[in-house]
Design an enzyme around this catalytic site. Structure first.
Site, PDB file in Angstrom:
ATOM      1  N   ASP A  64       0.853  -1.193   0.000  1.00 41.50           N
ATOM      2  CA  ASP A  64       0.000   0.000   0.000  1.00 41.50           C
ATOM      3  C   ASP A  64       0.892   1.247   0.000  1.00 41.50           C
ATOM      4  O   ASP A  64       1.643   1.474   0.952  1.00 41.50           O
ATOM      5  CB  ASP A  64      -0.901  -0.023   1.240  1.00 41.50           C
ATOM      6  CG  ASP A  64      -1.830   1.175   1.301  1.00 41.50           C
ATOM      7  OD1 ASP A  64      -1.896   1.909   0.298  1.00 41.50           O
ATOM      8  OD2 ASP A  64      -2.488   1.378   2.338  1.00 41.50           O
ATOM      9  N   THR A  97      -3.093   5.921  -4.430  1.00 38.82           N
ATOM     10  CA  THR A  97      -1.989   6.605  -3.746  1.00 38.82           C
ATOM     11  C   THR A  97      -0.655   6.327  -4.425  1.00 38.82           C
ATOM     12  O   THR A  97       0.189   7.210  -4.528  1.00 38.82           O
ATOM     13  CB  THR A  97      -1.918   6.165  -2.273  1.00 38.82           C
ATOM     14  OG1 THR A  97      -1.928   4.737  -2.209  1.00 38.82           O
ATOM     15  CG2 THR A  97      -3.092   6.699  -1.494  1.00 38.82           C
ATOM     16  N   THR A  98      -0.460   5.095  -4.894  1.00 39.43           N
ATOM     17  CA  THR A  98       0.788   4.764  -5.591  1.00 39.43           C
ATOM     18  C   THR A  98       0.826   5.451  -6.957  1.00 39.43           C
ATOM     19  O   THR A  98       1.850   6.030  -7.336  1.00 39.43           O
ATOM     20  CB  THR A  98       0.907   3.235  -5.769  1.00 39.43           C
ATOM     21  OG1 THR A  98       0.731   2.604  -4.503  1.00 39.43           O
ATOM     22  CG2 THR A  98       2.257   2.861  -6.324  1.00 39.43           C
ATOM     23  N   ASP A 404      -9.740  -0.111   0.782  1.00 39.07           N
ATOM     24  CA  ASP A 404      -9.675   0.249  -0.640  1.00 39.07           C
ATOM     25  C   ASP A 404     -10.971  -0.135  -1.352  1.00 39.07           C
ATOM     26  O   ASP A 404     -11.528   0.639  -2.137  1.00 39.07           O
ATOM     27  CB  ASP A 404      -8.498  -0.470  -1.322  1.00 39.07           C
ATOM     28  CG  ASP A 404      -7.160   0.169  -0.966  1.00 39.07           C
ATOM     29  OD1 ASP A 404      -7.182   1.260  -0.378  1.00 39.07           O
ATOM     30  OD2 ASP A 404      -6.121  -0.434  -1.266  1.00 39.07           O
TER      31      ASP A 404
END
Length: 559
Positions: A64, A97-98, A404
């Site tokens: 994550d 987010t990545t 998520d």
């Protein structure tokens, strides 16, 4: 790599040589690139894991992006800004987010060649803003497709993509499939439960009203969603009822105990009768509170404050079960689930305040602790998700994975439009932008979008150059302008597939937020031409940092 790196510091003194703004901009770009490189391997279903060690010696293994960046310590201010955007992305839409870090880093690298050619940052920023406006128009128009909120199968396919990255390290293949199906059903049920429609406006507050309880023990398939509330509390008296069908529930925000005087209160006691009278006053006060409650004939009383021994005695005689010291957030969930109203004074209790929407109240023991279950609610607008697992590490990763899925389900409910996944939408947007111009920062930003499909190909071991060339050819030969080209990269095999046939879709809200955040961050960091650090001269004529007291005084003055 990060901890030891020092930010370029500009100290305002006569002896200090001022650094050029161009060098600071290039340093910022390098810092952003390093942050992006750290988590680039965490993108896609074949993502690698990072092992994080906290100062206390604990170990967390996760892919994550937000969880990884929270644990990284950096000193460069530009790197700190990059980490902050991952947190913003997580709070806003809960996913991507990545991707946002990888994109922001690549967009900054794309500007580096123009800075070296002595192009002014303002020109680069202007073209970046124009490209962002065009991207938003394309995504909200022909490059996204609508989806029916009531089509559970279509929604399940989208949510399933998010739960596909559950830790392979912990689970065999068949277990991952079981968890994916379970997580999708839990996420959709939770979002539909807490969904509230008022005056044509849809509200889905999963943070407050969809509580996740992690209980070590059991196996993952024992995880479930309750149409009601579970609280980590037991009854206050051992003889109170622990199983009640169709309970009448009263919720209080006040204590069932005598209010002691403040520190300034003085009481003069002359004889025994005075002290006895004091005790009688306390007993009368508590009895009056209990009588107010008993008059409504409830089965369960739940309060956020304390319940005295005397109040327990009166309530037990009336066959009423009491639970005390509940969190405010838990009390709000109980109120939504059973239809009760939280009351601040027992004198104000009315029949309409009693919650009658719950079908069952019971106390159960899970593991070493007792839990209170208020379930079988008629129209619950709050729910509790129980996660079971072999260890705390598995439970923590399961919760991150489930959050998520919950956020994706929420995003689709609020904005029911989808875009193709697997890097297809990035290639489609890049192709449309390059049709307008093929040079300058505008085109460089379009090429920067290709970092997503390129990274997906790299992470699953495919031949990157050959795969990307074939993907570009597919998108270049696509002529239909009314819908997006869905050719993308299968994140598990590295092969080119049509995402609509594969069923890989992503919510439009996540992509929009990702592009906006990445471009705005790149623009913000390109506007910085100096980093200034305040300091003062010491007796030897050198510079020394301010003391903590001086920092506090400066902050107080500024406020």
């Amino acid at each position: 790599m990060f901890g030891g790196g020092r930010a370029p510091i500009l100290v305002l003194s006569q002896n200090t040589k001022r650094e050029s703004g161009r060098k600071v901009q290039l340093d910022n770009i390098n810092a952003g690139k390093q942050i992006a490189d750290v988590i680039r391997t965490c993108l896609g279903p074949q993502a690698m894991l990072k092992m994080l060690m906290d100062p206390m010696g604990g170990i967390v293994m996760t892919n994550d992006g937000n969880a990884i960046l929270r644990e990284i310590t950096v000193q460069h201010p530009a790197a700190k800004s990059m980490i902050e955007i991952a947190r913003t992305q997580d709070e806003e839409v809960g996913d991507g987010t990545t991707s946002v870090i990888v994109l922001a880093g690549e967009m900054m690298v794309a500007a580096e060649q123009f800075l070296e050619q002595q192009m002014h940052p303002t020109i680069i920023i202007r073209q970046y803003r124009q490209a962002l406006e065009d991207m938003v128009q394309l995504l909200e128009g022909p490059l996204s497709v609508p989806v029916d909120r009531n089509d559970k199968q279509a929604l399940s396919q989208v949510v399933c993509i998010c739960s596909a990255s559950f830790l392979i390290l912990y689970c065999p293949k068949f277990m991952i499939n079981v968890w994916s199906d379970l997580a999708v059903n839990i996420a959709l049920d939770a979002v539909n439960t807490v969904l509230l429609e008022e005056n044509g406006r849809v509200e889905v507050d999963i943070k407050r009203y969809a509580k996740v309880e992690k209980i070590p023990g059991g196996s993952i398939e024992e995880s479930q969603i309750l149409k009601g509330v579970m609280i980590n509390k037991d009854v206050t008296h051992p003889k109170m009822r622990r199983y009640i069908k169709n309970p009448r529930i009263v919720l209080l925000d006040c204590g069932l105990e005598y209010k002691k005087g403040e520190s300034q209160t003085n009481v003069e006691i002359v004889g025994d009768a005075d002290f006895t009278r004091l005790l009688e006053i306390e007993e009368e006060y508590v009895k009056r509170q209990c009588d107010d409650i008993i008059a409504l004939k409830p089965d369960v009383v739940i309060t956020e404050k304390g319940v005295s021994d005397l109040a327990q005695h009166f309530l037990m005689k009336a066959n009423i079960t009491a639970i005390r010291r509940l969190r405010k957030s838990d009390n709000n969930r109980v109120a939504r689930a059973c239809g009760a109203t939280i009351v601040n004074r027992t004198e104000e209790l009315q029949e309409s305040d009693v919650g009658t929407g719950a079908g069952l109240f019971e106390i159960k023991k899970l593991g070493d602790e007792y839990f209170c279950f208020i379930t079988e609610c008629k129209n619950p607008k709050a729910c509790t998700i129980i996660l079971r697992g072999a260890s705390k590490d598995i439970l923590n990763e399961t919760e991150r994975n489930l959050q998520d899925a919950l956020q994706v389900a929420r995003n689709i409910m609020l904005s029911p439009r989808l875009v193709p996944g697997g890097g297809a939408i990035e290639m489609a947007v890049a192709q449309r932008l390059l049709q307008k111009t093929t040079h300058g920062p505008y085109a460089a930003l379009a090429h920067a979008l290709e970092i997503i499909p390129r990274t997906l190909a790299q992470n699953c071991g495919a031949n990157t150059i050959r795969t990307l060339t074939a993907l570009r050819a597919k998108h270049a030969s696509y002529t239909d302008t009314t819908k997006p080209c869905t050719w993308g990269i299968d994140g598990e095999t590295g092969e080119l597939v049509e995402m609509d046939k594969k069923g890989l879709w992503e919510p439009l809200a996540v992509k929009l937020q990702t592009y906006k955040t990445a471009v705005e961050t790149a623009i913000l960091l390109l506007r910085i031409d100096d980093i200034v650090s305040g300091s003062k001269k010491n007796k030897d004529g050198g510079n020394e940092p301010p003391t903590p007291r001086e920092m506090q005084e400066t902050q107080a003055t500024a406020e």
